[in-house]
Write an enzyme that holds these catalytic residues in place. Structure first.
Site, mmCIF file in Angstrom:
data_model
loop_
_atom_site.group_PDB
_atom_site.id
_atom_site.type_symbol
_atom_site.label_atom_id
_atom_site.label_comp_id
_atom_site.label_asym_id
_atom_site.label_seq_id
_atom_site.Cartn_x
_atom_site.Cartn_y
_atom_site.Cartn_z
ATOM 1 N N ASP A 21 0.908 -1.306 -0.033
ATOM 2 C CA ASP A 21 0.143 0.045 -0.047
ATOM 3 C C ASP A 21 0.571 1.371 -0.246
ATOM 4 O OD1 ASP A 21 -2.438 1.681 0.333
ATOM 5 O OD2 ASP A 21 -2.052 1.519 2.471
ATOM 6 N N GLU A 45 3.274 -8.147 7.014
ATOM 7 C CA GLU A 45 2.180 -8.573 6.613
ATOM 8 C C GLU A 45 2.138 -9.838 5.378
ATOM 9 O OE1 GLU A 45 -1.089 -5.867 5.991
ATOM 10 O OE2 GLU A 45 -1.004 -5.227 8.179
ATOM 11 N N TYR A 82 -6.810 -3.623 12.588
ATOM 12 C CA TYR A 82 -7.499 -2.541 12.145
ATOM 13 C C TYR A 82 -8.995 -2.593 12.667
ATOM 14 C CZ TYR A 82 -3.293 -0.389 9.838
ATOM 15 O OH TYR A 82 -2.130 0.154 9.470
ATOM 16 N N GLU A 95 0.968 -1.735 14.017
ATOM 17 C CA GLU A 95 0.196 -0.923 13.329
ATOM 18 C C GLU A 95 -1.109 -0.847 14.025
ATOM 19 O OE1 GLU A 95 -0.219 -1.287 9.056
ATOM 20 O OE2 GLU A 95 1.825 -1.946 8.872
HETATM 21 C C1 BDP Z 1 -1.598 -2.487 6.811
HETATM 22 C C2 BDP Z 1 -0.171 -2.179 5.734
HETATM 23 C C3 BDP Z 1 0.286 -0.836 5.409
HETATM 24 C C4 BDP Z 1 -1.012 -0.355 4.877
HETATM 25 C C5 BDP Z 1 -2.160 -0.187 5.926
HETATM 26 C C6 BDP Z 1 -3.350 0.678 5.710
HETATM 27 O O1 BDP Z 1 0.579 -2.831 6.585
HETATM 28 O O2 BDP Z 1 1.214 -0.911 4.691
HETATM 29 O O3 BDP Z 1 -0.587 1.240 4.396
HETATM 30 O O4 BDP Z 1 -2.406 -1.493 6.222
HETATM 31 O O5 BDP Z 1 -4.125 0.046 4.840
HETATM 32 O O6 BDP Z 1 -1.979 -3.850 6.508
HETATM 33 O O7 BDP Z 1 -3.435 1.646 5.999
#
Ligand code: BDP
Length: 643
Positions: A202, A446, A499, A535
């Site tokens: 991404d 990932e 997330y 993250e």
């Molecule tokens: C995570 C990835 C990261 C993405 C992020 C996103 O590690 O590179 O930019 O999601 O979607 O899964 O913002």
């Protein structure tokens, strides 16, 4: 595109094992350095096969003689420099050229001066010629490569030295990061020979000569590599060193370790040994000590007799003395628990793309200080050496990640990919092994680590990394369920991305406490290893407001962070050892229906202005720093960072 012959050419190119040393090119009394930044001549090869440059051998004469050229800044990505959309999205070979005049003293044909051409990085595959002679090839977009060009430049002193680079940004299932080229053959929908580059990561696949290019000299017998590891206990530190010399076997080596006052605190000689330092000043992270980032200077002096002449080479390596240990619940630096309160970054900015730029670099470090961040992960590739130097100097702790991002399809877990991944780890460790700021290697982000071949892949990759550097823990960053992940058994620290209430249960902030708690408990119960939330985050469009908080508003980003923080605060009393926000700043991505001029999960905009979430994080990070620090309250002493 006729048969994709340019792609075949790329796949067929060989790849040599990395040579022994890759010391940063420093000026010393025996070494000079010439910067080659500025404007280079540039041409993208738009021929149908993208191979005109090779068929017509553009490297044999000045580039302007084989067709039109434009001026291209170096370092920079080429994508955003012009108004031409076809260059923005170009895939294939581009050509760069620079003519340089070298000082005559570099060119004496006494064979005692070695002239080296070095690229900090160029994305992705590079072939380099000097005066029409090929001097090197390199695969990989984020690590340095160099070649000894003495014999070529010394055979024609006084004439300009012409450096030509052919660079290909195509990603295949076997590159790191991987990608695929897809030909669109439906003639009712696409023009003839239409293809796209697919990627499973991404961020925008910016390309160009991204980091400084330099010419530097050494004597013909020279210090090729230095490896330093440190241990300490009870007011005594041991600095183990190994020095390799190339060019002769008849040489002597002497070493002195100086403190920051210039006082020699230990001396040694020979190619390997141990320096004993009494009452050492340890290297401490930012906000953990009033004098973070302390580094000694290791002066290495080599002397050799060559044809009756005395050759001397001097190299000074900054050395930080610190230890790193991992227990089932803690990450210890110098024996003290360290909590990562930091960020994930990208090398990314307007216009320059992924090109190295001092103003952006300094602004970012000043924002880290403002935020009270003590660490970052080099998501998702190694960052410039100049950035790493500042981490060493300022005490910013780094999880050093290789470009193993987007490893999703089974083909990318095969032997060909694995062999390349092993080489990339060799190159990364060769470059960064002496850096005190680097406390852990991350071999991937990932990957599809639930696929059956992932077990062997990560077992081999992590074992290789540990064999190369037994002094640091190794991890990779996962988003796979704890019960399915086949790579996790081999890591020292669990790094997990999630997330909740963004990609999962979007809009439902109320699910976070339960889902995040369950995530931590499952991982720790299964592996008894410390965990970093590597993250978490939400997109927000600056200036978009909504109360109650709705997705993409600044309020939603803040609210999501706060929900995560309340769980972190419980679990950091147990085994959670860090939190790294996704992301430090907004960054460019491929276009898509979920991206609005890029990824907006930054707490700063791409222009480095704070969104509301930045203030939430700032308050939190300074609070944590004050709680865990043995210092008197430091919340106001932001100047600690500046030396
Ligand atoms: C995570 C990835 C990261 C993405 C992020 C996103 O590690 O590179 O930019 O999601 O979607 O899964 O913002």
């Amino acid at each position: 595109m006729a048969g994709g012959c340019w792609l075949l050419l790329l796949l067929a190119l060989g790849r040599a094992a990395p040579p022994a040393g890759m010391l940063y090119p420093r000026e010393t009394p025996s070494r000079e350095r010439k910067e080659l930044g500025g404007l280079w001549s540039f041409r993208a090869d738009f021929s149908p096969g993208r191979d005109a440059g090779f068929v017509q051998r553009w490297y044999r004469q000045p580039l302007r003689q084989t067709g039109p050229v434009i001026d291209m800044p170096v370092p920079a990505s080429f994508n955003d420099i012009t108004q031409d959309p076809s260059l923005e999205n170009y895939i294939g070979w581009v050509w760069y050229e620079k003519e340089v005049l070298l000082p005559l003293r570099w060119l004496q044909e006494d064979f005692n001066t070695r002239v080296v051409l070095r690229f900090g990085s160029a994305h992705y595959y590079s072939i380099v010629w000097v005066n029409g002679v090929q001097v090197m090839e390199h695969e990989g977009g984020h690590l340095p490569f160099e070649a000894d060009i003495s014999s070529i430049v010394q055979s024609s002193p006084g004439t300009p030295c012409r450096i030509t680079v052919a660079l290909n940004n195509t990603l295949t299932p076997y590159t790191l990061p991987p990608g695929t080229i897809q030909y669109m053959n439906d003639k009712t929908k696409y023009p003839k020979n239409y293809f796209v580059q697919n990627i499973r990561f991404d961020f925008f696949n910016y390309a160009g000569i991204h980091r400084p290019v330099v010419l530097y000299t050494t004597p013909s017998v020279y210090i090729d590599d230095i490896t330093v590891t440190t241990t300490s206990s009870d007011n005594v530190a041991m600095v183990q060193y190994q020095v390799s010399v190339v060019g002769s076997t008849l040489y002597s080596l002497s070493l002195s370790l100086r403190d920051q006052e210039g006082k020699v605190v230990a001396t040694g000689d020979g190619p390997a040994g141990v320096l004993k330092v009494l009452n050492p000043n340890l290297w401490w992270p930012y906000l953990m000590h009033e004098n973070p980032g302390y580094r000694y200077s290791l002066e290495v002096k080599m002397q050799a007799q060559v044809n009756g002449a005395l050759l001397e080479d001097l190299y000074t390596l900054p050395v930080g003395i610190r230890t790193v240990h991992v227990t089932s619940t803690q990450f210890l630096i110098n024996g003290k628990p360290f909590y990562f309160h930091g960020v994930n970054k990208h090398e990314d900015a307007d216009i320059r793309g992924k090109g190295f730029d001092w103003p952006v670099v300094m602004k970012d470090f000043n924002l880290l200080r403002w935020l009270g961040a003590n660490s970052f992960r080099t998501s998702h590739y190694p960052y410039a050496e100049e950035i790493m130097d500042l981490c060493d100097a300022y005490g910013i702790v780094v999880i050093d990640e290789c470009p193993g991002v987007g490893i999703k399809i089974p083909e990318s877990f095969g032997n060909k990919s694995l062999q390349h991944h092993l080489v990339v780890m060799e190159e990364l460790i060769r470059r960064d092994k002496n850096r005190p700021s680097v406390v852990m290697w991350s071999v991937a982000n990932e990957p599809a680590s639930e696929l059956p071949p992932a077990a062997y892949y990560f077992k081999t990759l992590i074992a290789h990394t540990k064999a190369l550097d037994p002094s640091r823990p190794v991890t990779f960053v996962t988003d796979v369920n704890y019960a399915l992940d086949l790579g996790a058994p081999y890591v020292d620290v669990i790094c997990v991305n999630s997330y909740f209430s963004w990609y999962h249960d979007p809009g439902h902030l109320e699910v976070i406490p339960l889902q995040l708690t369950t995530q931590f408990e499952n991982w720790h119960k299964t592996y008894q290893k410390p965990i970093i939330q590597s993250e978490y985050g939400a997109d927000s469009i600056p200036g978009l407001h909504s109360d109650p908080p709705l997705m993409f508003s600044e309020e939603y980003q803040k609210a999501l962070l706060r929900e995560y923080h309340s769980v972190f605060d419980k679990k950091r009393k147990e085994y959670v050892i860090g939190e790294l926000i996704w992301n430090f700043a907004d960054f460019m991505t491929n276009q898509g229906t979920t991206r609005v001029l890029g990824n907006k999960k930054g707490i700063f905009t791409r222009q480095r202005q704070p969104k509301s979430a930045a203030f939430v994080l700032r308050e939190r990070y300074w609070k944590i720093a004050n709680e865990s620090s043995c210092l008197p309250p430091i919340i106001k002493s932001h100047t600690l960072f500046l030396k």
